[in-house]
Structure formats: C-alpha cells, structure tokens
Write an enzyme that holds these catalytic residues in place. Structure first.
Site, PDB file in Angstrom:
ATOM      1  N   GLY A 124      -8.811   4.183   7.096  1.00  0.00           N
ATOM      2  CA  GLY A 124      -8.513   5.595   7.262  1.00  0.00           C
ATOM      3  C   GLY A 124      -7.038   5.896   7.441  1.00  0.00           C
TER       4      GLY A 124
ATOM      5  N   MET B  59      -8.931   8.142  -0.252  1.00  0.00           N
ATOM      6  CA  MET B  59      -9.744   8.546   0.911  1.00  0.00           C
ATOM      7  C   MET B  59     -10.256   9.966   0.702  1.00  0.00           C
ATOM      8  SD  MET B  59      -7.406   7.134   4.022  1.00  0.00           S
ATOM      9  CE  MET B  59      -6.583   5.541   3.942  1.00  0.00           C
TER      10      MET B  59
ATOM     11  N   MET C 249     -12.150   4.494  -0.641  1.00  0.00           N
ATOM     12  CA  MET C 249     -12.793   4.790   0.648  1.00  0.00           C
ATOM     13  C   MET C 249     -13.459   6.153   0.505  1.00  0.00           C
ATOM     14  SD  MET C 249      -9.699   3.337   2.978  1.00  0.00           S
ATOM     15  CE  MET C 249      -8.599   3.351   1.581  1.00  0.00           C
TER      16      MET C 249
ATOM     17  N   HIS D  90      -1.177  -1.398  -4.282  1.00  0.00           N
ATOM     18  CA  HIS D  90      -2.453  -1.057  -3.636  1.00  0.00           C
ATOM     19  C   HIS D  90      -2.501   0.459  -3.418  1.00  0.00           C
ATOM     20  CE1 HIS D  90      -5.973  -1.984  -1.067  1.00  0.00           C
ATOM     21  NE2 HIS D  90      -5.538  -1.023  -0.269  1.00  0.00           N
TER      22      HIS D  90
ATOM     23  N   ASP E  27      -4.718   3.600  -1.915  1.00  0.00           N
ATOM     24  CA  ASP E  27      -5.791   3.945  -0.977  1.00  0.00           C
ATOM     25  C   ASP E  27      -6.317   5.339  -1.270  1.00  0.00           C
ATOM     26  OD1 ASP E  27      -6.004   1.651   0.815  1.00  0.00           O
ATOM     27  OD2 ASP E  27      -3.927   2.109   1.318  1.00  0.00           O
TER      28      ASP E  27
ATOM     29  N   GLY F 156      -2.804   4.164   7.863  1.00  0.00           N
ATOM     30  CA  GLY F 156      -1.853   3.063   7.901  1.00  0.00           C
ATOM     31  C   GLY F 156      -1.355   2.878   9.331  1.00  0.00           C
ATOM     32  N   GLY F 157      -0.673   1.775   9.556  1.00  0.00           N
ATOM     33  CA  GLY F 157       0.016   1.572  10.826  1.00  0.00           C
ATOM     34  C   GLY F 157      -0.855   1.201  12.010  1.00  0.00           C
TER      35      GLY F 157
ATOM     36  N   HIS G  29      -8.387   1.003  -3.946  1.00  0.00           N
ATOM     37  CA  HIS G  29      -9.329   0.837  -2.824  1.00  0.00           C
ATOM     38  C   HIS G  29     -10.004   2.185  -2.579  1.00  0.00           C
ATOM     39  CE1 HIS G  29      -9.563  -0.140   1.819  1.00  0.00           C
ATOM     40  NE2 HIS G  29     -10.747   0.044   1.281  1.00  0.00           N
TER      41      HIS G  29
ATOM     42  N   ASP H 107      -6.632  -6.385   4.428  1.00  0.00           N
ATOM     43  CA  ASP H 107      -5.978  -5.067   4.419  1.00  0.00           C
ATOM     44  C   ASP H 107      -5.984  -4.464   5.823  1.00  0.00           C
ATOM     45  OD1 ASP H 107      -5.096  -2.512   3.848  1.00  0.00           O
ATOM     46  OD2 ASP H 107      -6.767  -1.982   2.532  1.00  0.00           O
ATOM     47  N   GLY H 108      -4.774  -4.232   6.343  1.00  0.00           N
ATOM     48  CA  GLY H 108      -4.632  -3.536   7.620  1.00  0.00           C
ATOM     49  C   GLY H 108      -3.898  -4.361   8.660  1.00  0.00           C
ATOM     50  N   GLY H 109      -2.762  -3.844   9.132  1.00  0.00           N
ATOM     51  CA  GLY H 109      -2.029  -4.526  10.196  1.00  0.00           C
ATOM     52  C   GLY H 109      -1.420  -5.850   9.781  1.00  0.00           C
TER      53      GLY H 109
ATOM     54  N   GLY I 180       1.212  -1.962   4.176  1.00  0.00           N
ATOM     55  CA  GLY I 180       1.825  -0.646   4.019  1.00  0.00           C
ATOM     56  C   GLY I 180       3.061  -0.523   4.866  1.00  0.00           C
ATOM     57  N   SER I 181       2.847  -0.312   6.181  1.00  0.00           N
ATOM     58  CA  SER I 181       3.988  -0.023   7.053  1.00  0.00           C
ATOM     59  C   SER I 181       4.962  -1.193   7.169  1.00  0.00           C
ATOM     60  CB  SER I 181       3.494   0.426   8.430  1.00  0.00           C
ATOM     61  OG  SER I 181       2.445  -0.380   8.859  1.00  0.00           O
TER      62      SER I 181
ATOM     63  N   MET J 202     -11.577  -5.932   5.562  1.00  0.00           N
ATOM     64  CA  MET J 202     -10.750  -4.977   6.305  1.00  0.00           C
ATOM     65  C   MET J 202     -10.372  -5.587   7.652  1.00  0.00           C
ATOM     66  SD  MET J 202     -10.159  -2.376   4.414  1.00  0.00           S
ATOM     67  CE  MET J 202      -9.156  -1.511   5.632  1.00  0.00           C
TER      68      MET J 202
ATOM     69  N   SER K 131       0.848  -1.191   0.000  1.00  0.00           N
ATOM     70  CA  SER K 131       0.000   0.000   0.000  1.00  0.00           C
ATOM     71  C   SER K 131       0.880   1.236   0.000  1.00  0.00           C
ATOM     72  CB  SER K 131      -0.889   0.009   1.244  1.00  0.00           C
ATOM     73  OG  SER K 131      -1.354   1.328   1.456  1.00  0.00           O
TER      74      SER K 131
HETATM   75  C1  DX5 Z   1      -6.245   1.579   5.651  1.00  0.00           C
HETATM   76  C2  DX5 Z   1      -5.793   1.275   4.247  1.00  0.00           C
HETATM   77  C3  DX5 Z   1      -4.665   0.331   4.188  1.00  0.00           C
HETATM   78  C4  DX5 Z   1      -3.396   0.785   4.861  1.00  0.00           C
HETATM   79  C5  DX5 Z   1      -2.687  -0.411   5.380  1.00  0.00           C
HETATM   80  O1  DX5 Z   1      -7.361   2.368   5.595  1.00  0.00           O
HETATM   81  O2  DX5 Z   1      -6.853   0.728   3.490  1.00  0.00           O
HETATM   82  O3  DX5 Z   1      -4.401  -0.101   2.850  1.00  0.00           O
HETATM   83  O4  DX5 Z   1      -2.533   1.494   4.026  1.00  0.00           O
HETATM   84  O5  DX5 Z   1      -1.586   0.007   6.115  1.00  0.00           O
HETATM   85  P1  DX5 Z   1      -0.872  -0.946   7.168  1.00  0.00           P
HETATM   86  O6  DX5 Z   1      -0.368  -2.136   6.394  1.00  0.00           O
HETATM   87  O7  DX5 Z   1       0.226  -0.087   7.693  1.00  0.00           O
HETATM   88  O8  DX5 Z   1      -1.892  -1.329   8.190  1.00  0.00           O
HETATM   89 ZN    ZN Z   2      -6.429  -0.203   1.482  1.00  0.00          ZN
END
Ligand code: DX5
Ligand code: ZN
Length: 231
Positions: A144, A39, A70, A35, A37, A146-147, A68, A179-181, A201-202, A139, A10
């Site tokens: 909203g 928003m 949002m 990916h 994002d 990352g991290g 993605h 997606d996420g964490g 992402g992170s 999800m 991401s």
């Molecule tokens: C969150 C995004 C994710 C985010 C994931 O709203 O949809 O794609 O970038 O980031 P990590 O991998 O750091 O949780």
């Molecule tokens: Zn995403």
C-alpha cells in the site's frame, strides 16, 4: 538459482512530475527492471496509476517493466497492462480465486506470470502454481505504501519458498522477488535466503546517487563453493 541479483527500483518513490527522467536515471544507474506499483484504493488503501502511465514509462526505458497489481479482479486489466508494455505481471494470490486461469491469461497476453503473497498468507497458497510462474514475489511489508519497515519473518519465508522450489526442481526457472523495506542490510539477508530480485523504492529514489544505492543492494551471492560472487 540465478547467480546474480537483479534490482528493480519502484517508481512509487520517484518524482512523478519528472517520471520519464527518473526512469531514465535509474536505467543509467544500473537498474535491471523498473517496478511499477498499481494500487486501486480497494485491495490496498492507496491509489496510484493505470495503463496510461505504464505506457509512458515504457517510452522512457528499454528495461523490463515489472508490474505489481495491487487491485481486485486483476484479470480485468491484465491485457491492458501488457498492451501498455508490462513484461512481468504480478497478481496477488489474495485477489485471485482463479489463480491458475489468471496466470495463463498473463502468459497468453505475452508477459511473464508472477504471483505475490502478503506477509500473513501461507506459502502453501502458491504451491500448486509454482510451475506456472516465472517469479514469486514475497511481500516484506503490508502492501500500500512506500517507506515502511521490513518485516523480519520474511527472511525465513524466502528460505522456505526456496526449499519448495528446489524440491520441485524449479530453483533455476522461478525467481524469488522481495518487495518492501529493502536496503543494503535487508537485501543481504534476503539474498542469503534465496531472493534474486529486489524491489526498492525509498532506498533508491530517496538518495542523491542512484547508482551507489543500486550497487549497495547487490550483495555477494553465496555460491556452492563458499566464495561470494558479485552480481
Ligand atoms: C508497497 C509496494 C512497494 C514499495 C516499496 O506496497 O509494493 O513496491 O514501493 O517501497 P520501499 O522500498 O520504500 O519499501
Ligand atoms: Zn511493489
């Protein structure tokens, strides 16, 4: 179900001042998708980017762009994102009262339709569209930022979604994405439950060695014979 795991970095966690280089670097490091994002500061608290940035990312890589959305009223922007280079377009079930029509719109525009659920949205919300999508995104954080930390209940949701797909004979045609964490530990858990596309992402952009990070997210996929297979 696909025997391999695909990793989708991401770019939310990338250095936006060097975005093209960052995208090229994850491609070289073995990423399968990029990916993106999007928003809007309305559906989610954060604001990120629009079609012009997707167009720039498109120029920086040949990998499929997994976009993605949002955003509220995603149907207003689908054509623009596909024109900008999106290959997979994901819309939130929570923003799409006319979900069937919105997914058809994505297909007609020339991209793969994908639908995503927030952590508190029942899986039954996508039951009627499973044969209309190429991917369902679960999800594993509240969208909203990352991290954030992975929500453990996601693992059981992935397992139940896989069963819903299998009951309809769709397990080979619809990918489950999470997606996420996502890190090496949570990747192994969701892959064992049936996920085949991992957004991170992170845990990729927060490291120095993107190739090693991506490799660590590709755990052995359980095979029917019980032998693990490396993706
Ligand atoms: C969150 C995004 C994710 C985010 C994931 O709203 O949809 O794609 O970038 O980031 P990590 O991998 O750091 O949780
Ligand atoms: Zn995403």
């Amino acid at each position: 179900m696909s025997p391999t795991v695909r990793v989708a970095p991401s770019i939310l966690s990338a250095d936006f001042g060097r975005l093209a280089d960052e995208v090229a670097a994850v491609e070289r490091a073995g990423a399968d998708y990029v990916h993106v994002d999007v928003m809007d500061g309305c559906f989610v608290p954060n604001i990120t980017l629009g079609p012009v940035v997707v167009e720039a990312v498109r120029r920086a890589t040949r990998l499929p762009l997994d976009v993605h959305l949002m955003i509220v009223q995603p149907e207003r922007y689908i054509d623009a994102f596909v024109k900008a280079g999106a290959n997979i377009v994901t819309v939130h079930v929570e923003t799409s009262p006319h979900l069937n029509r919105t997914l058809q719109q994505i297909r007609s525009a020339g991209a793969t339709p994908s639908v995503v659920l927030n952590p508190a949205t029942p899986l039954s919300a996508v039951e009627e569209v499973l044969s209309d999508v190429g991917q369902v995104l679960v999800m594993s954080v509240n969208p909203g930022f990352g991290g954030q930390s992975f929500i453990p209940a996601t693992v059981d949701r992935v397992r139940r979604l896989r069963a819903m797909l299998a009951a309809r004979g769709l397990e080979d045609t619809v990918d489950i994405e999470v997606d996420g964490g996502i890190n090496a530990k949570t990747a192994a858990e969701v892959v064992a439950a049936g996920a085949r596309v991992l957004v991170a992402g992170s845990s990729i952009f927060g490291t120095k060695d993107y190739a090693a990070a991506i490799r660590s997210l590709r755990p052995a996929v359980p095979s029917p014979s019980g032998r693990g297979k490396q993706g």
